[in-house]
Design a protein around this motif. Structure first.
Motif, PDB file in Angstrom:
ATOM      1  N   ILE A 102     112.876  88.052  54.637  1.00 61.77           N
ATOM      2  CA  ILE A 102     111.421  88.218  54.672  1.00 61.77           C
ATOM      3  C   ILE A 102     111.050  89.539  55.333  1.00 61.77           C
ATOM      4  O   ILE A 102     110.182  90.274  54.849  1.00 61.77           O
ATOM      5  CB  ILE A 102     110.759  87.011  55.373  1.00 61.77           C
ATOM      6  CG1 ILE A 102     110.940  85.761  54.501  1.00 61.77           C
ATOM      7  CG2 ILE A 102     109.280  87.269  55.649  1.00 61.77           C
ATOM      8  CD1 ILE A 102     110.550  84.463  55.166  1.00 61.77           C
ATOM      9  N   ALA A 103     111.712  89.888  56.420  1.00 61.40           N
ATOM     10  CA  ALA A 103     111.432  91.166  57.111  1.00 61.40           C
ATOM     11  C   ALA A 103     111.751  92.366  56.229  1.00 61.40           C
ATOM     12  O   ALA A 103     111.151  93.434  56.391  1.00 61.40           O
ATOM     13  CB  ALA A 103     112.214  91.234  58.419  1.00 61.40           C
ATOM     14  N   ALA A 104     112.665  92.204  55.284  1.00 62.36           N
ATOM     15  CA  ALA A 104     113.000  93.288  54.348  1.00 62.36           C
ATOM     16  C   ALA A 104     111.972  93.407  53.227  1.00 62.36           C
ATOM     17  O   ALA A 104     112.076  94.301  52.377  1.00 62.36           O
ATOM     18  CB  ALA A 104     114.389  93.059  53.771  1.00 62.36           C
ATOM     19  N   GLY A 105     110.969  92.521  53.212  1.00 62.30           N
ATOM     20  CA  GLY A 105     109.924  92.574  52.191  1.00 62.30           C
ATOM     21  C   GLY A 105     110.337  91.964  50.862  1.00 62.30           C
ATOM     22  O   GLY A 105     109.679  92.187  49.851  1.00 62.30           O
ATOM     23  N   LEU A 106     111.417  91.167  50.854  1.00 64.26           N
ATOM     24  CA  LEU A 106     111.968  90.633  49.609  1.00 64.26           C
ATOM     25  C   LEU A 106     111.679  89.154  49.393  1.00 64.26           C
ATOM     26  O   LEU A 106     112.107  88.576  48.391  1.00 64.26           O
ATOM     27  CB  LEU A 106     113.477  90.877  49.582  1.00 64.26           C
ATOM     28  CG  LEU A 106     113.863  92.355  49.595  1.00 64.26           C
ATOM     29  CD1 LEU A 106     115.357  92.514  49.826  1.00 64.26           C
ATOM     30  CD2 LEU A 106     113.428  93.029  48.303  1.00 64.26           C
ATOM     31  N   ALA A 107     110.965  88.523  50.308  1.00 65.91           N
ATOM     32  CA  ALA A 107     110.588  87.114  50.187  1.00 65.91           C
ATOM     33  C   ALA A 107     109.342  86.890  51.030  1.00 65.91           C
ATOM     34  O   ALA A 107     108.925  87.770  51.787  1.00 65.91           O
ATOM     35  CB  ALA A 107     111.726  86.203  50.647  1.00 65.91           C
ATOM     36  N   ARG A 108     108.771  85.702  50.890  1.00 66.92           N
ATOM     37  CA  ARG A 108     107.556  85.367  51.618  1.00 66.92           C
ATOM     38  C   ARG A 108     107.763  84.171  52.519  1.00 66.92           C
ATOM     39  O   ARG A 108     108.623  83.324  52.265  1.00 66.92           O
ATOM     40  CB  ARG A 108     106.442  85.044  50.618  1.00 66.92           C
ATOM     41  CG  ARG A 108     106.274  86.216  49.658  1.00 66.92           C
ATOM     42  CD  ARG A 108     104.980  86.418  49.051  1.00 66.92           C
ATOM     43  NE  ARG A 108     103.828  86.274  49.881  1.00 66.92           N
ATOM     44  CZ  ARG A 108     102.632  86.056  49.376  1.00 66.92           C
ATOM     45  NH1 ARG A 108     102.455  85.932  48.084  1.00 66.92           N
ATOM     46  NH2 ARG A 108     101.596  85.936  50.172  1.00 66.92           N
ATOM     47  N   ASP A 109     106.973  84.122  53.564  1.00 68.80           N
ATOM     48  CA  ASP A 109     106.916  82.942  54.422  1.00 68.80           C
ATOM     49  C   ASP A 109     106.298  81.821  53.595  1.00 68.80           C
ATOM     50  O   ASP A 109     105.308  82.036  52.895  1.00 68.80           O
ATOM     51  CB  ASP A 109     106.049  83.245  55.649  1.00 68.80           C
ATOM     52  CG  ASP A 109     105.838  82.042  56.541  1.00 68.80           C
ATOM     53  OD1 ASP A 109     106.819  81.324  56.796  1.00 68.80           O
ATOM     54  OD2 ASP A 109     104.699  81.832  56.982  1.00 68.80           O
ATOM     55  N   CYS A 110     106.889  80.650  53.645  1.00 65.11           N
ATOM     56  CA  CYS A 110     106.385  79.469  52.933  1.00 65.11           C
ATOM     57  C   CYS A 110     105.831  78.522  53.998  1.00 65.11           C
ATOM     58  O   CYS A 110     106.536  77.651  54.502  1.00 65.11           O
ATOM     59  CB  CYS A 110     107.531  78.831  52.144  1.00 65.11           C
ATOM     60  SG  CYS A 110     107.057  77.433  51.129  1.00 65.11           S
TER      61      CYS A 110
END
Length: 151
Positions: free
Chosen positions: A113-121
């Motif tokens: 998530i910190a790498a900008g490749l996923a989102r917090d759910c």
């Protein structure tokens, strides 16, 4: 009487199916990434709790979601062949255990998530990853199941 209880206990243990996972168990093993939010750890499929990574190409989805291959590649680079420690919740989804996995104490879901490749759910993370979610992640797909219920 004691002998009978022991015999019944042994019979019970033989009859009950062996399950590698019990509720809230810790799993330690060598990892391999399946995609951005699914890993195989010690032979067990684990879905990262509270992480919404875009999907890669798979049966039923002939084209990957935007960012899916990049998220999968990042996770593979991060975890493949490494020893992970996963704290399982006892939940299962699509024949996968659910948990939070760490590499050398670092939460691998937070890294993605910190790498900008996923989102917090937030429905499942309870906002655990909100502070590390990057602005560019807003362009990634956001699954409807991530929206907290009652909203």
């Amino acid at each position: 009487m004691r002998r009978r209880r022991t015999a019944l206990l042994l019979l019970f243990m033989m009859v009950m199916p062996a399950s590698p996972m019990a509720a809230a168990e810790r799993l330690v093993g060598r990892a391999r990434a399946i995609d951005g939010d699914t890993l195989v750890v010690g032979g067990i499929h684990v879905r990262l709790q509270g992480v919404a990574a875009p999907e890669i190409k798979h049966p039923g989805m002939p084209v990957p979601e935007p960012g899916g291959p990049e998220a999968a590649a990042f996770m593979a680079h991060l975890v493949d062949g490494q020893i992970l420690v996963c704290d399982l919740t006892g939940e299962r989804t699509h024949r996968r255990e659910v948990g939070i996995c760490r590499l050398d104490g670092r939460d691998v879901g937070a890294e993605l998530i910190a790498a900008g490749l996923a989102r917090d759910c937030p429905r499942f993370s309870k906002g655990r990853y909100a502070a590390v979610e990057q602005p560019e992640a807003a362009a990634l797909p956001f699954p409807g199941y991530c929206v907290p219920r009652g909203r």
